[in-house]
Design a protein around this motif. Sequence first.
Motif, PDB file in Angstrom:
ATOM      1  N   TYR A  99     -21.683  82.372  39.800  1.00  0.00           N
ATOM      2  CA  TYR A  99     -21.113  81.149  39.239  1.00  0.00           C
ATOM      3  C   TYR A  99     -19.599  81.289  39.194  1.00  0.00           C
ATOM      4  N   ASP A 128     -25.340  80.891  39.464  1.00  0.00           N
ATOM      5  CA  ASP A 128     -25.529  79.454  39.616  1.00  0.00           C
ATOM      6  C   ASP A 128     -27.010  79.131  39.807  1.00  0.00           C
ATOM      7  N   THR A 155     -27.823  75.664  40.289  1.00  0.00           N
ATOM      8  CA  THR A 155     -27.833  74.298  40.789  1.00  0.00           C
ATOM      9  C   THR A 155     -28.874  74.194  41.901  1.00  0.00           C
ATOM     10  N   SER A 182     -24.804  73.382  32.246  1.00  0.00           N
ATOM     11  CA  SER A 182     -23.945  73.896  33.317  1.00  0.00           C
ATOM     12  C   SER A 182     -24.732  74.387  34.525  1.00  0.00           C
ATOM     13  N   VAL A 201     -26.466  77.153  34.747  1.00  0.00           N
ATOM     14  CA  VAL A 201     -26.037  78.546  34.885  1.00  0.00           C
ATOM     15  C   VAL A 201     -27.070  79.463  34.232  1.00  0.00           C
TER      16      VAL A 201
END
Length: 265
Positions: free
Chosen positions: A145, A164, A166, A233, A235
């Motif tokens: 991240y 990360d 996402t 986030s 994360v």
Amino acid sequence: MAIVIANRPAVHLLGTGSLFEIGGYHFVVTAAHIIDAAHVYDKTIGISDGSKGFISVHGNWIKFAPTQQGGKRDPFDIAIYELPAYAVARLKGKRFLRREDIDFHEQSGTAVFSLFGFPGMWAMPSCSAEESVSVKALEYTTYAYAGSTESMLGYDAKYHLLIDSTPRDMTESDGSQAVLVRRDGQLATMPRDLKGISGCAVWAVADLRVPFERWGEKHPKVVAVETGIYQESHVIRTTRWVAVTTLIHEAFPALRPALELWIPD
């Protein structure tokens, strides 16, 4: 391996753990918060034995003492359990992480990581003594991240690595985009629906500066343990593996000479 909690007659998925061996001692390593959840209700904890059974690991889990005033916070969120000889024998054939599997060095901002765990979105508890809890493993790859950390409570760069989660950036082990679907057929909400992988080992497998075709040249190394998420986030927070060896160093004096030779300054 899967970590479960017994609430007779049902057995539920609790989290994920790793096996670690050093100096003839054998340990289960996981996130402390999943052990705390079981201890609150004094329920039996078990680990999968590689077949259809579970080994009881209820009792003396070792973790760091809270450090904040009021005793409410452990920044590492790591727990270890020393396995007795009979448990080690039952785990014959299972992989124990060893010295050559661990990397304590600082990870690049372009590092690529793989995680392997048992998400709760795919688990089904047993409902009777005749049934077995059903779990399904997930292995996925993602990146370090690189965004802001101002809103991430409990994060400390000294102790943690951020990864990360996402969805568009997550891939399967073959490089294809990961599309994660819950048991009800709906797309998973990341990283919330990964609940259950807490405690899994985090492997550094490649670097974005290296062409994908050459990723196989790097020998994967374990660098951390998954210990938390920041939902807004996207994360995942992980605790560096040095926390594991520090905990062992404090709790097992006989292993200190080996650890002091091993862990870099």
